[in-house]
Design a protein around this motif. Structure first.
Motif, PDB file in Angstrom:
ATOM      1  N   THR A 108     -18.074  10.867   7.615  1.00  0.00           N
ATOM      2  CA  THR A 108     -16.512  11.208   7.386  1.00  0.00           C
ATOM      3  C   THR A 108     -16.170  12.252   6.890  1.00  0.00           C
ATOM      4  OG1 THR A 108     -16.450   8.631   6.992  1.00  0.00           O
ATOM      5  CG2 THR A 108     -14.755  10.211   6.161  1.00  0.00           C
ATOM      6  N   GLN A 166      -6.762  13.230   4.553  1.00  0.00           N
ATOM      7  CA  GLN A 166      -6.855  12.125   3.531  1.00  0.00           C
ATOM      8  C   GLN A 166      -6.849  10.861   4.106  1.00  0.00           C
ATOM      9  OE1 GLN A 166      -3.864  12.881   0.526  1.00  0.00           O
ATOM     10  NE2 GLN A 166      -5.467  14.095  -0.935  1.00  0.00           N
ATOM     11  N   LEU A 167      -5.959  10.664   5.100  1.00  0.00           N
ATOM     12  CA  LEU A 167      -5.812   9.384   5.628  1.00  0.00           C
ATOM     13  C   LEU A 167      -6.887   9.173   6.490  1.00  0.00           C
ATOM     14  CD1 LEU A 167      -2.447   7.705   7.545  1.00  0.00           C
ATOM     15  CD2 LEU A 167      -4.758   8.215   8.596  1.00  0.00           C
ATOM     16  N   THR A 213       2.227  12.263   3.123  1.00  0.00           N
ATOM     17  CA  THR A 213       1.405  11.172   2.945  1.00  0.00           C
ATOM     18  C   THR A 213       2.018   9.895   3.258  1.00  0.00           C
ATOM     19  OG1 THR A 213       0.197  12.420   1.136  1.00  0.00           O
ATOM     20  CG2 THR A 213      -0.109   9.822   1.206  1.00  0.00           C
ATOM     21  N   LEU A 253     -20.405   7.761   4.907  1.00  0.00           N
ATOM     22  CA  LEU A 253     -19.664   8.883   4.051  1.00  0.00           C
ATOM     23  C   LEU A 253     -19.955  10.205   4.461  1.00  0.00           C
ATOM     24  CD1 LEU A 253     -19.979   6.888   0.609  1.00  0.00           C
ATOM     25  CD2 LEU A 253     -18.205   6.865   2.387  1.00  0.00           C
ATOM     26  N   TRP A 299       0.977   7.479   6.567  1.00  0.00           N
ATOM     27  CA  TRP A 299       0.659   5.977   6.329  1.00  0.00           C
ATOM     28  C   TRP A 299       1.589   5.114   6.972  1.00  0.00           C
ATOM     29  CZ3 TRP A 299      -3.625   4.134   5.108  1.00  0.00           C
ATOM     30  CH2 TRP A 299      -4.764   5.058   4.416  1.00  0.00           C
ATOM     31  N   PHE A 338       1.064  -1.101  -0.167  1.00  0.00           N
ATOM     32  CA  PHE A 338       0.149  -0.148   0.002  1.00  0.00           C
ATOM     33  C   PHE A 338       0.918   1.186   0.121  1.00  0.00           C
ATOM     34  CE2 PHE A 338      -2.551  -3.405   2.218  1.00  0.00           C
ATOM     35  CZ  PHE A 338      -3.622  -3.410   1.412  1.00  0.00           C
ATOM     36  N   SER A 379      -9.879  10.208   6.085  1.00  0.00           N
ATOM     37  CA  SER A 379     -11.323   9.999   5.074  1.00  0.00           C
ATOM     38  C   SER A 379     -11.063   8.334   4.839  1.00  0.00           C
ATOM     39  CB  SER A 379     -11.145  10.981   4.094  1.00  0.00           C
ATOM     40  OG  SER A 379     -11.036  12.195   4.424  1.00  0.00           O
ATOM     41  N   ILE A 380      -9.891   8.019   4.244  1.00  0.00           N
ATOM     42  CA  ILE A 380      -9.851   6.698   3.613  1.00  0.00           C
ATOM     43  C   ILE A 380     -10.236   5.683   4.573  1.00  0.00           C
ATOM     44  CG2 ILE A 380      -8.313   4.904   2.535  1.00  0.00           C
ATOM     45  CD1 ILE A 380      -6.712   7.390   1.229  1.00  0.00           C
ATOM     46  N   ILE A 381      -9.349   5.652   5.677  1.00  0.00           N
ATOM     47  CA  ILE A 381      -9.670   4.738   6.660  1.00  0.00           C
ATOM     48  C   ILE A 381     -11.255   4.686   7.405  1.00  0.00           C
ATOM     49  CG2 ILE A 381      -9.249   3.939   9.339  1.00  0.00           C
ATOM     50  CD1 ILE A 381      -6.258   5.228   8.701  1.00  0.00           C
ATOM     51  N   SER A 414     -13.980   5.896   5.893  1.00  0.00           N
ATOM     52  CA  SER A 414     -14.849   5.469   4.807  1.00  0.00           C
ATOM     53  C   SER A 414     -15.012   3.793   4.550  1.00  0.00           C
ATOM     54  CB  SER A 414     -14.327   5.989   3.263  1.00  0.00           C
ATOM     55  OG  SER A 414     -14.493   7.409   3.326  1.00  0.00           O
ATOM     56  N   ILE A 415     -13.408   3.285   4.767  1.00  0.00           N
ATOM     57  CA  ILE A 415     -13.531   2.021   4.626  1.00  0.00           C
ATOM     58  C   ILE A 415     -14.248   1.140   5.683  1.00  0.00           C
ATOM     59  CG2 ILE A 415     -11.902  -0.078   4.504  1.00  0.00           C
ATOM     60  CD1 ILE A 415      -9.789   1.626   3.137  1.00  0.00           C
TER      61      ILE A 415
END
Length: 405
Positions: free
Chosen positions: A391, A354-355, A273, A388, A277, A260, A357-359, A361-362
């Motif tokens: 988030t 962004q991190l 980023t 969503l 991560w 990833f 939001s991604i986590i 959302s998943i």
């Protein structure tokens, strides 16, 4: 000449410990988290009561109670409040610290017996429903637990004198089996003779370890390591709510997850980023905390069905996850080289959001999928949309400059 004062040492250690725990507990039990706990406890109590009204008469309540409560009785650590430097400065006065360790055992016993009291209180409604609504047995059960816990703490203290950790494991297994059988007899209303025999076995075990360790010295390294481990666990939990300077970051490379990170480009605007991560995957227990919350949330949603309330429950777990990830922002606050990057702070904020939001959302999609496999198709789609939206609002409004300062 310096004269050792055991009373002064105890007063300082217990006072400093209470002050340190209180310092972080005020951040942990803040307003919004209290509301979350009240909601979870209220929901759990409601479904527990509903389940008790339908519980089958052949439900093995005694077996379940003895299996779980035996673990609480067997796990009997002594909180010694020792520091790393004590292995040097306190060893010469070890013979004068008997009263200090007795006080440590007393405090440890009080804290652990309180937990046993709560655990027994949780099981008693279930036991009473299957035994003619009889709550009179509560104090009898608690008295047995009280005595068994005291013997277990005395045994455990003497077992700690052994250097070989295999002796500790064997002792835990033996005591757990004895405690489980003892409690099964108690909850099954067996003859008092069997209970007395098992208490005699525990007392004999204590006398054996007392004699076996009579000429052994205290294992300072082990006691200090156990206290440091417990304190580190508390710091890790507190770090979800506020910055904990004493927390030592543990770095563990997880090669499976490198794929990833490799997908992120090496452009300068992706610097933070990469950092965030890699920190999420390798540093501390951020990944583990997110996985555990997602699993707990999934199990809760799978077994609890209350219509559209499932959406609210999914959002609640997303909120808890978001709170746990906010301290990740401060992962490099003491690293001067990060501040030397010729990059604007806006890039760092963008990468962190962004991190998040991604986590989130998943996790929202996974929790919604749990609702879907139960057959609640419409509610699962509402859950995805609400997750969503939450988030987006959490990342853009809740995680503001004040919280990232």
């Amino acid at each position: 000449m310096f004269e050792f004062n055991e009373k002064q040492l105890w007063k300082e250690r217990i006072g400093n410990s209470i002050k340190e725990y209180a310092q972080y507990l005020k951040y942990i039990f803040n307003g919004h988290l209290v509301l979350v706990f009240v909601f979870l406890l209220g929901t759990a109590a409601y479904y527990y009561q509903e389940w008790l009204s339908r519980i089958p008469q052949n439900f093995p309540v005694s077996l379940i109670m003895c299996i779980i409560l035996a673990w609480f009785v067997t796990a009997s650590p002594t909180y010694t409040f020792l520091k790393d430097a004590d292995r040097i400065f306190l060893i010469p006065v070890e013979v004068k610290m008997a009263t200090y360790f007795i006080k440590c055992m007393l405090v440890s016993f009080i804290l652990q017996i309180y937990i046993l009291f709560i655990a027994l209180g949780v099981f008693m409604p279930m036991y009473a429903v299957l035994n003619n609504n009889s709550f009179q047995s509560f104090w009898y059960f608690f008295t047995i637990l009280f005595a068994a816990k005291g013997l277990n703490m005395l045994i455990r203290w003497h077992v700690q004198y052994f250097v070989n950790v295999n002796s500790h494991y064997i002792d835990n297994i033996i005591r757990y089996l004895i405690n489980a059988v003892l409690l099964y007899f108690v909850f099954s209303r067996a003859s008092i003779l069997f209970i007395i025999i098992l208490f005699c076995i525990l007392a004999g075990l204590y006398l054996y370890y007392q004699q076996a360790t009579r000429h052994k010295g205290i294992k300072w390294e082990f006691l200090i390591a156990q206290d440091e481990k417990r304190l580190a666990s508390f710091y890790l939990f507190a770090n979800m709510f506020t910055d904990v300077p004493q927390l030592k970051n543990r770095i563990k490379r997880r090669r499976v997850l490198d794929v990833f990170v490799r997908s992120i480009s090496f452009d300068s605007n992706k610097t933070f980023t990469h950092l965030f991560w890699r920190t999420f995957f390798r540093s501390g227990d951020y990944l583990g905390l997110v996985l555990r919350l997602t699993i707990i949330g999934g199990i809760t949603l799978f077994f609890l069905s209350f219509g559209s309330g499932q959406v609210l429950l999914a959002i609640l777990f997303l909120f808890l996850t978001g709170l746990q990830l906010i301290p990740l922002w401060n992962a490099y606050q003491d690293k001067l080289w990060v501040e030397l990057y010729p990059l604007p702070i806006a890039l760092r904020i963008k990468a962190f959001k962004q991190l998040l939001s991604i986590i989130l959302s998943i996790e929202g999609v996974l929790l919604s999928f749990i609702i879907l496999i139960k057959g609640d198709v419409l509610i699962s789609f509402f859950s995805i949309a609400a997750s969503l939206l939450f988030t987006f609002l959490f990342v853009t409004l809740y995680v503001n400059k004040k919280r990232l300062s």
